[in-house]
Design a protein around this motif. Structure first.
Motif, PDB file in Angstrom:
ATOM      1  N   LYS A 214       0.646  -1.401  -0.177  1.00 41.37           N
ATOM      2  CA  LYS A 214      -0.008  -0.472  -0.105  1.00 41.37           C
ATOM      3  C   LYS A 214       0.922   1.407   0.286  1.00 41.37           C
ATOM      4  N   ASP A 215       1.797   1.026   1.023  1.00 44.64           N
ATOM      5  CA  ASP A 215       2.680   2.487   1.417  1.00 44.64           C
ATOM      6  C   ASP A 215       3.704   2.673  -0.718  1.00 44.64           C
ATOM      7  N   SER A 216       3.441   1.549  -1.132  1.00 39.10           N
ATOM      8  CA  SER A 216       4.783   1.625  -2.661  1.00 39.10           C
ATOM      9  C   SER A 216       3.716   1.613  -3.665  1.00 39.10           C
ATOM     10  N   ASN A 217       2.593   1.816  -3.021  1.00 40.66           N
ATOM     11  CA  ASN A 217       0.905   1.488  -4.714  1.00 40.66           C
ATOM     12  C   ASN A 217       1.392   0.854  -5.766  1.00 40.66           C
ATOM     13  N   VAL A 218       1.110  -0.351  -4.920  1.00 36.88           N
ATOM     14  CA  VAL A 218       1.553  -1.964  -6.033  1.00 36.88           C
ATOM     15  C   VAL A 218       0.539  -2.756  -5.963  1.00 36.88           C
TER      16      VAL A 218
ATOM     17  N   LEU B 264       9.919  -2.034  -3.622  1.00 40.66           N
ATOM     18  CA  LEU B 264       8.568  -1.203  -4.277  1.00 40.66           C
ATOM     19  C   LEU B 264       7.931  -0.517  -5.087  1.00 40.66           C
ATOM     20  N   LYS B 265       8.465   0.445  -4.487  1.00 40.14           N
ATOM     21  CA  LYS B 265       8.465   1.944  -5.316  1.00 40.14           C
ATOM     22  C   LYS B 265       8.832   1.688  -6.669  1.00 40.14           C
ATOM     23  N   ASP B 266       9.907   0.643  -7.323  1.00 43.77           N
ATOM     24  CA  ASP B 266       9.912   1.046  -8.378  1.00 43.77           C
ATOM     25  C   ASP B 266       8.824  -0.190  -9.562  1.00 43.77           C
ATOM     26  N   TYR B 267       7.700  -0.397  -9.245  1.00 51.00           N
ATOM     27  CA  TYR B 267       6.761  -0.923  -9.825  1.00 51.00           C
ATOM     28  C   TYR B 267       5.136  -0.939  -9.680  1.00 51.00           C
ATOM     29  N   ASP B 268       4.746  -0.728 -10.496  1.00 53.37           N
ATOM     30  CA  ASP B 268       3.467  -0.987 -10.469  1.00 53.37           C
ATOM     31  C   ASP B 268       1.774  -1.920  -9.929  1.00 53.37           C
ATOM     32  N   VAL B 269       2.993  -3.237 -10.111  1.00 55.82           N
ATOM     33  CA  VAL B 269       1.954  -4.430 -10.176  1.00 55.82           C
ATOM     34  C   VAL B 269       2.395  -5.299 -10.093  1.00 55.82           C
ATOM     35  N   LEU B 270       2.005  -6.001  -8.830  1.00 54.51           N
ATOM     36  CA  LEU B 270       3.505  -7.690  -8.667  1.00 54.51           C
ATOM     37  C   LEU B 270       2.373  -8.698  -8.978  1.00 54.51           C
TER      38      LEU B 270
ATOM     39  N   PHE C 153      -4.053 -19.326   3.429  1.00 53.74           N
ATOM     40  CA  PHE C 153      -2.536 -18.540   3.861  1.00 53.74           C
ATOM     41  C   PHE C 153      -2.917 -17.059   3.082  1.00 53.74           C
ATOM     42  N   ASP C 154      -2.979 -15.702   3.925  1.00 52.18           N
ATOM     43  CA  ASP C 154      -3.166 -14.857   3.265  1.00 52.18           C
ATOM     44  C   ASP C 154      -2.201 -14.532   3.050  1.00 52.18           C
ATOM     45  N   LEU C 155      -0.913 -13.403   1.626  1.00 47.68           N
ATOM     46  CA  LEU C 155      -0.196 -12.848   1.590  1.00 47.68           C
ATOM     47  C   LEU C 155       0.418 -11.349   1.787  1.00 47.68           C
ATOM     48  N   GLY C 156      -0.937 -11.216   1.767  1.00 43.96           N
ATOM     49  CA  GLY C 156      -1.142  -9.040   2.065  1.00 43.96           C
ATOM     50  C   GLY C 156      -1.386  -8.596   0.518  1.00 43.96           C
ATOM     51  N   GLU C 157      -1.997  -9.941  -0.771  1.00 45.21           N
ATOM     52  CA  GLU C 157      -2.179  -8.880  -1.994  1.00 45.21           C
ATOM     53  C   GLU C 157      -3.613  -7.978  -1.866  1.00 45.21           C
ATOM     54  N   ASP C 158      -3.950  -7.809  -3.126  1.00 47.80           N
ATOM     55  CA  ASP C 158      -4.881  -6.662  -2.869  1.00 47.80           C
ATOM     56  C   ASP C 158      -6.098  -7.765  -3.700  1.00 47.80           C
ATOM     57  N   MET C 159      -6.071  -9.081  -4.022  1.00 48.26           N
ATOM     58  CA  MET C 159      -7.059  -9.229  -5.616  1.00 48.26           C
ATOM     59  C   MET C 159      -6.358 -11.375  -5.351  1.00 48.26           C
ATOM     60  N   LYS C 160      -6.975 -11.959  -4.827  1.00 48.02           N
ATOM     61  CA  LYS C 160      -7.300 -13.060  -5.090  1.00 48.02           C
ATOM     62  C   LYS C 160      -7.584 -13.688  -6.362  1.00 48.02           C
ATOM     63  N   ILE C 161      -7.701 -14.405  -7.436  1.00 47.28           N
ATOM     64  CA  ILE C 161      -7.623 -14.717  -8.420  1.00 47.28           C
ATOM     65  C   ILE C 161      -7.902 -16.503  -8.530  1.00 47.28           C
ATOM     66  N   VAL C 162      -8.689 -17.441  -8.290  1.00 45.24           N
ATOM     67  CA  VAL C 162      -8.682 -18.216  -9.151  1.00 45.24           C
ATOM     68  C   VAL C 162      -9.356 -18.409 -10.394  1.00 45.24           C
ATOM     69  N   VAL C 163      -7.753 -19.603 -10.626  1.00 43.10           N
ATOM     70  CA  VAL C 163      -8.021 -20.174 -12.234  1.00 43.10           C
ATOM     71  C   VAL C 163      -8.431 -21.322 -12.765  1.00 43.10           C
TER      72      VAL C 163
ATOM     73  N   LEU D 264      -5.537   0.912 -11.587  1.00 43.82           N
ATOM     74  CA  LEU D 264      -5.522   2.019 -11.586  1.00 43.82           C
ATOM     75  C   LEU D 264      -6.517   2.729 -10.346  1.00 43.82           C
ATOM     76  N   SER D 265      -6.559   1.530  -9.711  1.00 44.54           N
ATOM     77  CA  SER D 265      -7.614   1.825  -8.288  1.00 44.54           C
ATOM     78  C   SER D 265      -6.840   1.818  -7.421  1.00 44.54           C
ATOM     79  N   LYS D 266      -5.754   1.008  -7.236  1.00 43.03           N
ATOM     80  CA  LYS D 266      -4.475   1.452  -6.546  1.00 43.03           C
ATOM     81  C   LYS D 266      -4.316   2.889  -6.490  1.00 43.03           C
ATOM     82  N   LYS D 267      -3.954   3.275  -7.235  1.00 43.33           N
ATOM     83  CA  LYS D 267      -2.685   4.452  -7.701  1.00 43.33           C
ATOM     84  C   LYS D 267      -3.876   5.198  -7.318  1.00 43.33           C
ATOM     85  N   GLN D 268      -5.578   4.873  -7.349  1.00 43.79           N
ATOM     86  CA  GLN D 268      -6.087   6.388  -6.699  1.00 43.79           C
ATOM     87  C   GLN D 268      -6.530   5.843  -5.049  1.00 43.79           C
TER      88      GLN D 268
END
Length: 229
Positions: free
Chosen positions: A34-38, A116-122, A136-146, A223-227
């Motif tokens: 969050k602090d790095s807007n990633v 982290l400040k060198d990146y926009d998405v991980l 196990f949560d990882l600290g992610e913004d979004m969980k996607i299952v494929v 874009l949502s994270k950046k905003q």
């Protein structure tokens, strides 16, 4: 003697709560991101579901606009990591040894290897599994299952928890659905039965419109994270 051994109860003393420790570390990871807007996305799914290919397609579409890093989780191999490296993005292999999932500590260690400040998405590609990663949560913004149609249209109901705890479900490889005798609509219905709020994407590498829809989800998250949303 044998019967007495069967009836014996063993008490195992745990010196720490694994899940509580993971949760605390995940919270630290989330704050760093969050602090790095990633924008960080945890992509889960069984081996062969197409996780790596979907990440590759997103990288190809977005690397000219955004700064991308990948944590490639695997038990011992680095084959998936090498695929991302070939696309010219920063990639950290995260080998779990005998474990069937990534945890917050492994992600924390991986994050320490980059600025982290060198990146926009991980992109975090989890180990191929539909059960273990759910705990196990990882600290992610979004969980996607494929999941892939090649896994059968009963794969959803056999693994309910991961669909109840994810923010997006992807049904992949729909171009071969007829060949493997699977109806994607059945899979969508089962997902909606387990979680009526989760969006579902139908994707195929051979159908550019579905790839674009997948990429749009990732870009919207960036874009949502950046905003600050």
């Amino acid at each position: 003697m044998w019967m007495r051994m069967l009836n014996m109860s063993h008490i195992i003393s745990m010196k720490h709560d694994v899940f509580k420790e993971n949760k605390n570390t995940a919270s630290k990871n989330k704050k760093m991101l969050k602090d790095s807007n990633v924008f960080a996305v945890n992509i889960m799914g069984a081996i062969g579901s197409g996780k790596t290919t979907l990440i590759e397609e997103a990288i190809k579409a977005l690397k000219g606009k955004y700064r991308i890093a990948v944590i490639a989780g695997d038990v011992i191999a680095d084959m998936d990591a090498s695929r991302f490296i070939r696309l010219g993005v920063t990639t950290i292999p995260a080998n779990t040894g005998k474990e069937c999932h990534l945890d917050a500590h492994l992600v924390e260690h991986s994050l320490s290897e980059i600025n982290l400040k060198d990146y926009d998405v991980l992109f975090i590609e989890n180990v191929g599994n539909l059960i273990c990663p759910t705990d196990f949560d990882l600290g992610e913004d979004m969980k996607i299952v494929v999941v892939s149609v090649s896994e059968g249209d009963d794969i959803i109901l056999k693994h309910p928890v991961i669909f109840k705890t994810s923010e997006l479900a992807v049904i992949n490889k729909i171009d071969i659905a007829e060949a493997v005798g699977v109806d994607p609509a059945t899979m969508v219905r089962d997902i909606n039965f387990l979680n009526s709020k989760i969006p579902v994407l139908l994707t195929s590498k051979k159908d550019q419109k579905t790839v674009d829809a997948w990429v749009n989800v990732i870009e919207k998250g960036i874009l949502s994270k950046k905003q600050g949303k």
